[in-house]
Design an enzyme around this catalytic site. Structure first.
Site, PDB file in Angstrom:
ATOM      1  CD  GLU A 322      -3.231   0.698   2.074  1.00  0.00           C
ATOM      2  OE1 GLU A 322      -4.359   0.344   1.697  1.00  0.00           O
ATOM      3  OE2 GLU A 322      -2.955   0.880   3.276  1.00  0.00           O
ATOM      4  CG  HIS A 351       7.845 -30.043   3.437  1.00  0.00           C
ATOM      5  ND1 HIS A 351       8.484 -31.246   3.230  1.00  0.00           N
ATOM      6  CD2 HIS A 351       8.544 -29.414   4.412  1.00  0.00           C
ATOM      7  CE1 HIS A 351       9.494 -31.352   4.073  1.00  0.00           C
ATOM      8  NE2 HIS A 351       9.561 -30.247   4.797  1.00  0.00           N
ATOM      9  CE  LYS A 455     -11.652   1.938   1.264  1.00  0.00           C
ATOM     10  NZ  LYS A 455     -10.993   2.918   2.113  1.00  0.00           N
TER      11      LYS A 455
HETATM   12  O1  LIG Z   1      -8.847   2.404  10.000  1.00  0.00           O
HETATM   13  P1  LIG Z   1      -9.785   2.657   8.871  1.00  0.00           P
HETATM   14  O2  LIG Z   1     -10.004   4.113   8.611  1.00  0.00           O
HETATM   15  O3  LIG Z   1     -11.077   1.919   9.075  1.00  0.00           O
HETATM   16  O4  LIG Z   1      -9.124   2.115   7.569  1.00  0.00           O
HETATM   17  C1  LIG Z   1      -8.823   0.775   7.348  1.00  0.00           C
HETATM   18  C2  LIG Z   1      -8.071   0.639   6.030  1.00  0.00           C
HETATM   19  O5  LIG Z   1      -8.898   1.212   5.041  1.00  0.00           O
HETATM   20  C3  LIG Z   1      -8.408   1.567   3.788  1.00  0.00           C
HETATM   21  O6  LIG Z   1      -8.687   0.573   2.881  1.00  0.00           O
HETATM   22  C4  LIG Z   1      -6.983   1.996   3.694  1.00  0.00           C
HETATM   23  O7  LIG Z   1      -6.494   1.790   2.402  1.00  0.00           O
HETATM   24  C5  LIG Z   1      -6.103   1.294   4.697  1.00  0.00           C
HETATM   25  O8  LIG Z   1      -4.873   1.954   4.724  1.00  0.00           O
HETATM   26  C6  LIG Z   1      -6.729   1.318   6.058  1.00  0.00           C
HETATM   27  O9  LIG Z   1      -5.861   0.702   6.966  1.00  0.00           O
END
Ligand SMILES: O=P(O)(O)OC[C@H]1O[C@H](O)[C@H](O)[C@@H](O)[C@@H]1O
Length: 528
Positions: A322, A351, A455
């Site tokens: 990331e 293995h 998303k």
């Molecule tokens: O901690 P949050 O805001 O719920 O985010 C959780 C995750 O969400 C996203 O997908 C980001 O790309 C991550 O870097 C992050 O760790």
């Protein structure tokens, strides 16, 4: 290279940190002096960039944020007294909270003590806590930890079944930096429902770790949860293990978090040294650079020879991929950077897939993680004069040698033991190596612009699902997929619509799909 020259090369490049008892060996990466000479000036610049970052520069310019995970373990380095105070107060508070939970002073309404933790989070809000729990939790921890790190209903059920009647003594910790991650919200909603079903008061067993002022923060405060701990905007999710995100879970499991922080602090000091050969993170970064030609042309295979470090490669996947997987460099040029990371553990993988590593496509370099201490108690002999731990060590050496003979390069990190101090140091070593490598290849290692696309697309699909159900309600009669798409004015989304109704039909959500599943033109959807 003959044996004598290789032994010399090993001695020339072996890094040892006396305080931590940690070794780093990059002698089996076949770079030459000319390569090192080209890296010297780049490293010097990277050291300067890193010093500016640590001094509080806006290193994450897209998000207009400082990058300050290093201050977490040495608050004296925080750029302002107010920040220093925030860090130390948050740590004292979470430690006091964990102590009170252990003592039963903070306890659930319907049980004498908390027995279990349900840690809800995803990505950086799960991977560090999961790695550390597997590595360091004692066999009989004061609180046993369980995770929701997805939005998989069957995954939730498995954890609920495991918790069974102990839900009344389970402390729920919702971890989300942004406070708005849907998977985490879903886990929380399901947990709330499970509590309600058993007549339990969720708020009195729940804690939030999130940025002050986030949606989750507001919710926790308005519902009167047990506590909230801050996640600072200058700590990225993937570098948050040594913030409240990782430390609350760890402290509650009885893991010595001050030792984790001390190990990280000591490693940070070592990786701040602006001298390539004396800086283990810089050595790692140039080894990665060499392996992949500064373009990630080779994958990083991470093999810890220790069961308890199994999740290290999964943790590193986020930290490395990331951070480094970027389309554009800092000048806006398209570069498609990154380093792919995978791995499991040795000797188990010997293995499984080491066959390909030794003989197949040479598109990787290895990182062996070796632990000197086999176990706490003495070992039996599995053969005269040989223990199981000798085998593990022999297999590591043998694999390293066999791969090197076949032109497969490797790095070896050697830890004295699997202890809070060593794990803190290991996390800090890789955090800094990723940061330095980011500077070497001129990318922003602290944002993740590519994550949003999936998303947004997922959110659009859920909106379409609502429209599909509405359309079926209004139409009444069964509709073919193209007809349904036409009604919705979304003829370009027939495949998506098909997948929505197929999923709804498979889950008793009021939709029926009739016809021959192997002939999509025969299918008709309706409400049941
Ligand atoms: O901690 P949050 O805001 O719920 O985010 C959780 C995750 O969400 C996203 O997908 C980001 O790309 C991550 O870097 C992050 O760790």
């Amino acid at each position: 290279m003959d044996a004598a020259a290789l032994w010399q090369r090993y001695q020339d490049w072996l890094y040892y940190h006396e305080g931590l008892g940690l070794y780093l060996d990059i002698s089996r990466m076949r770079f030459d002096d000319a390569f090192v000479a080209t890296m010297q000036p780049k490293c010097e610049q990277a050291f300067k960039d890193m010093a500016a970052l640590e001094g509080g520069a806006i290193a994450n310019s897209d998000e207009n944020r400082m990058v300050g995970h290093y201050w977490l373990r040495d608050p004296d380095l925080a750029p302002t007294p107010a920040l220093k105070q925030e860090i130390t107060e948050a740590l004292d508070q979470l430690e006091a909270f964990a102590n009170k939970v252990h003592a039963g002073e903070i306890r659930p309404p319907q049980a004498a003590k908390f027995t279990d933790i349900l840690s809800i989070g995803i990505g950086g809000s799960a991977l560090g806590p999961e790695f550390v729990a597997a590595a360091l939790a004692p066999e009989a921890p004061p609180l046993a930890i369980h995770f929701f790190d997805n939005t998989d209903p069957a995954g939730f059920d498995r954890v609920f079944e495991r918790l069974g009647d102990r839900l009344n003594s389970t402390l729920v910790i919702v971890i989300t930096k942004s406070g708005g991650t849907p998977e985490t919200r879903n886990g929380m909603v399901e947990a709330k429902q499970a509590f309600a079903d058993k007549g339990l008061d969720f708020a009195r067993q729940a804690v939030a770790i999130t940025m002050p002022g986030s949606k989750m923060d507001d919710l926790a405060r308005s519902e009167g949860w047990l506590a909230t701990f801050p996640m600072f905007d200058w700590v990225g999710g993937r570098t948050s293990e040594l913030s409240a995100v990782g430390l609350l879970d760890a402290a509650l499991q009885g893991i010595d978090i001050r030792s984790m922080l001390a190990g990280a602090k000591e490693m940070d000091a070592a990786t701040r040294v602006p001298d390539l050969k004396a800086n283990p993170a810089a050595l790692l970064a140039i080894a990665w650079y060499f392996a992949g030609n500064g373009k990630g042309e080779k994958d990083m295979v991470v093999l810890p020879y220790k069961d308890s470090l199994l999740l290290f490669s999964r943790y590193l996947q986020q930290l490395v991929m990331e951070s480094l997987g970027k389309e554009k460099d800092l000048d806006g040029k398209t570069v498609y950077q990154g380093i792919a990371v995978y791995g499991n553990k040795g000797s188990t993988d010997q293995h499984a897939y080491v066959q390909q590593l030794r003989e197949g496509v040479p598109n990787f370099f290895l990182t062996f993680i070796e632990v000197l201490k086999d176990r706490e108690k003495p070992s039996v002999e599995v053969e005269p004069g040989v223990t199981a731990g000798d085998y593990l060590s022999g297999l590591l050496q043998g694999t390293r040698q066999a791969l090197y003979e076949n032109q497969r390069d490797s790095i070896t990190v050697t830890l004295p033991d699997v202890s809070p101090r060593s794990i803190g140091a290991l996390i800090a070593l890789y955090e800094r190596a990723v940061g330095l490598y980011g500077f070497l290849v001129n990318i922003n290692a602290y944002h993740q612009p590519g994550v949003e696309a999936g998303k947004k697309a997922a959110a659009a699909i859920l909106e379409l699902q609502m429209e599909v159900v509405e359309a079926l309600e209004q139409e009444g009669a069964p509709l073919s997929l193209p007809a349904l798409a036409t009604v919705l004015g979304a003829t370009d989304k027939t495949e998506t619509i098909y997948k929505i109704v197929r999923h709804l039909a498979a889950n008793q959500q009021g939709v029926v799909l009739e016809g021959n599943p192997s002939d999509l033109s025969s299918l008709k959807a309706s409400l049941s």
